[in-house]
Design a protein around this motif. Structure first.
Motif, PDB file in Angstrom:
ATOM      1  N   ALA A 193       0.836  -1.203   0.000  1.00  0.00           N
ATOM      2  CA  ALA A 193       0.000   0.000   0.000  1.00  0.00           C
ATOM      3  C   ALA A 193       0.873   1.256   0.000  1.00  0.00           C
ATOM      4  CB  ALA A 193      -0.933  -0.007   1.202  1.00  0.00           C
ATOM      5  N   ALA A 194       2.004   1.189   0.747  1.00  0.00           N
ATOM      6  CA  ALA A 194       2.900   2.350   0.818  1.00  0.00           C
ATOM      7  C   ALA A 194       3.501   2.639  -0.560  1.00  0.00           C
ATOM      8  CB  ALA A 194       3.997   2.099   1.838  1.00  0.00           C
ATOM      9  N   VAL A 195       3.959   1.587  -1.251  1.00  0.00           N
ATOM     10  CA  VAL A 195       4.570   1.762  -2.583  1.00  0.00           C
ATOM     11  C   VAL A 195       3.523   2.251  -3.582  1.00  0.00           C
ATOM     12  CG1 VAL A 195       5.650   0.535  -4.522  1.00  0.00           C
ATOM     13  CG2 VAL A 195       6.374   0.037  -2.191  1.00  0.00           C
ATOM     14  N   LEU A 196       2.377   1.572  -3.619  1.00  0.00           N
ATOM     15  CA  LEU A 196       1.346   1.910  -4.604  1.00  0.00           C
ATOM     16  C   LEU A 196       0.807   3.318  -4.416  1.00  0.00           C
ATOM     17  CD1 LEU A 196      -0.715  -1.398  -4.736  1.00  0.00           C
ATOM     18  CD2 LEU A 196       0.869  -0.515  -6.436  1.00  0.00           C
ATOM     19  N   SER A 197       0.582   3.708  -3.158  1.00  0.00           N
ATOM     20  CA  SER A 197      -0.012   5.022  -2.920  1.00  0.00           C
ATOM     21  C   SER A 197       0.914   6.129  -3.425  1.00  0.00           C
ATOM     22  CB  SER A 197      -0.335   5.215  -1.441  1.00  0.00           C
ATOM     23  OG  SER A 197       0.849   5.134  -0.677  1.00  0.00           O
ATOM     24  N   ARG A 198       2.223   5.908  -3.300  1.00  0.00           N
ATOM     25  CA  ARG A 198       3.168   6.932  -3.767  1.00  0.00           C
ATOM     26  C   ARG A 198       3.308   6.929  -5.295  1.00  0.00           C
ATOM     27  NH1 ARG A 198       3.664   5.953   1.140  1.00  0.00           N
ATOM     28  NH2 ARG A 198       4.322   7.537   2.607  1.00  0.00           N
TER      29      ARG A 198
END
Ligand SMILES: [Zn+2]
Length: 343
Positions: A193-198
């Motif tokens: 989620a951290a990678v995708l959101s950025r």
């Protein structure tokens, strides 16, 4: 239930319009790719045809049919849809014939619902004749139809049409907000989620699609790997890369603009790392590599490189010689030292 995410202002504006029965009959919905323009348009089509209160319920027969693309009164016109029919031929404009079909359909009463809904995706691709034809349709009073024009660039839509539409501009959502929704509502692993959101650039639709379809992220990483390789490659290799991109541009402009955005994104991250703002970096999974590069290059060179990429994007949009534009960009961007990280 409105499916559009993170656009509360827009939803409350539309809900008020529905409640007061004063909803506009034409909307111009603008925003970057994957921000949710089509989701919102389908939401509106459901809302004006929903059988429950408050609309759109998302569950009644009408809402379900619209979501499945099976409702006889909801019409979608887009370049992608037309291309499929033409088996491999790429169309670059929405023609007057497409709009004439709408004109004909709008003259008939709704077939199974309360309102006809016409969604014109890539509305900036309408030919002048098509736009004039649509203008005539919008000028005629129609009570049982709603038009939704979707575009990534509202400034390319003729002012005469814009003035007849209610304008809805979808804004990017904060990465932290997207990360929270992915974890809480969609049960996505927190690291992913951290990678995708950025990487989503504030476009929830992209983040969610990428969470559900591995191929989207794989494609992105592949595209980014080529950019990273080109950043550390010799000028000769860079020119050959520019040649490949310019050939690609003649067939599929959008994909090359997508690659230019990856270039821009990496240089933006280098700028953030150089200026001591690591928390705002988009490509967090390769932050180590980018940090090394940021340490070897000056702030002015980073700023010039960002400018060179932006200038190249403008020149491409102005139909300048694509190969030349891309070669100049490669010359303006410093060659980075060291090997690139491979995923
Ligand atoms: Zn419903």
């Amino acid at each position: 239930m409105w499916r559009i995410t993170g656009q509360e202002d827009v939803v409350s504006l539309l809900s008020r319009g529905l409640e007061k029965k004063s909803l506009a009959h034409a909307f111009l919905i603008s925003g970057p790719p994957h921000i949710g323009k089509m989701t919102l348009a389908v939401d509106i089509a459901q809302a004006v045809n929903c059988l429950k209160i408050p609309p759109p319920c998302g569950k009644c027969q009408s809402c379900l049919k619209i979501q499945q693309g099976k409702h006889a009164d909801v019409h979608v016109i887009s370049l992608a849809a037309q291309n499929d029919e033409e088996e491999g031929k790429t169309r670059t404009e929405i023609s007057i014939d497409d709009i004439r079909q709408i004109q004909h359909a709008v003259s008939l009463p709704p077939f199974e619902g309360k309102h006809k809904a016409f969604i014109i995706d890539d509305a900036e691709s309408m030919s002048i004749e098509a736009a004039n034809c649509l203008l005539k349709t919008l000028e005629e009073p129609v009570t049982q139809a709603v038009f939704m024009l979707l575009t990534t660039n509202a400034s390319l839509i003729p002012e005469t049409i814009v003035s007849r539409c209610q304008k809805i501009s979808l804004k990017p959502i904060a990465a932290s907000e997207i990360e929270k929704i992915l974890i809480k509502d969609y049960d996505i692993d927190s690291q992913k989620a951290a990678v995708l959101s950025r990487l989503s650039h504030g476009c929830f639709g992209w983040a969610l699609s990428a969470a559900q379809d591995e191929k989207i992220l794989e494609d992105y990483f592949e595209k980014r790997s080529r950019v990273l390789e080109a950043m550390a490659a010799s000028l000769q290799e860079r020119f050959s890369y520019a040649g490949t991109l310019s050939t690609q541009f003649s067939k599929d402009r959008a994909s090359v603009y997508g690659i230019m955005d990856v270039w821009l994104d990496i240089w933006r991250d280098l700028l953030l790392l150089k200026t001591g703002l690591p928390d705002s970096v988009n490509n967090i999974d390769i932050a180590g590599q980018l940090k090394q590069w940021a340490a070897t290059i000056g702030l002015n060179a980073i700023r010039d490189s960002i400018q060179a990429i932006q200038e190249a994007k403008i020149q491409l949009a102005l139909n300048a010689n694509a190969r030349l534009v891309l070669e100049v960009m490669m010359l303006d961007i410093p060659v980075m030292a060291g090997n690139t990280v491979k995923r």
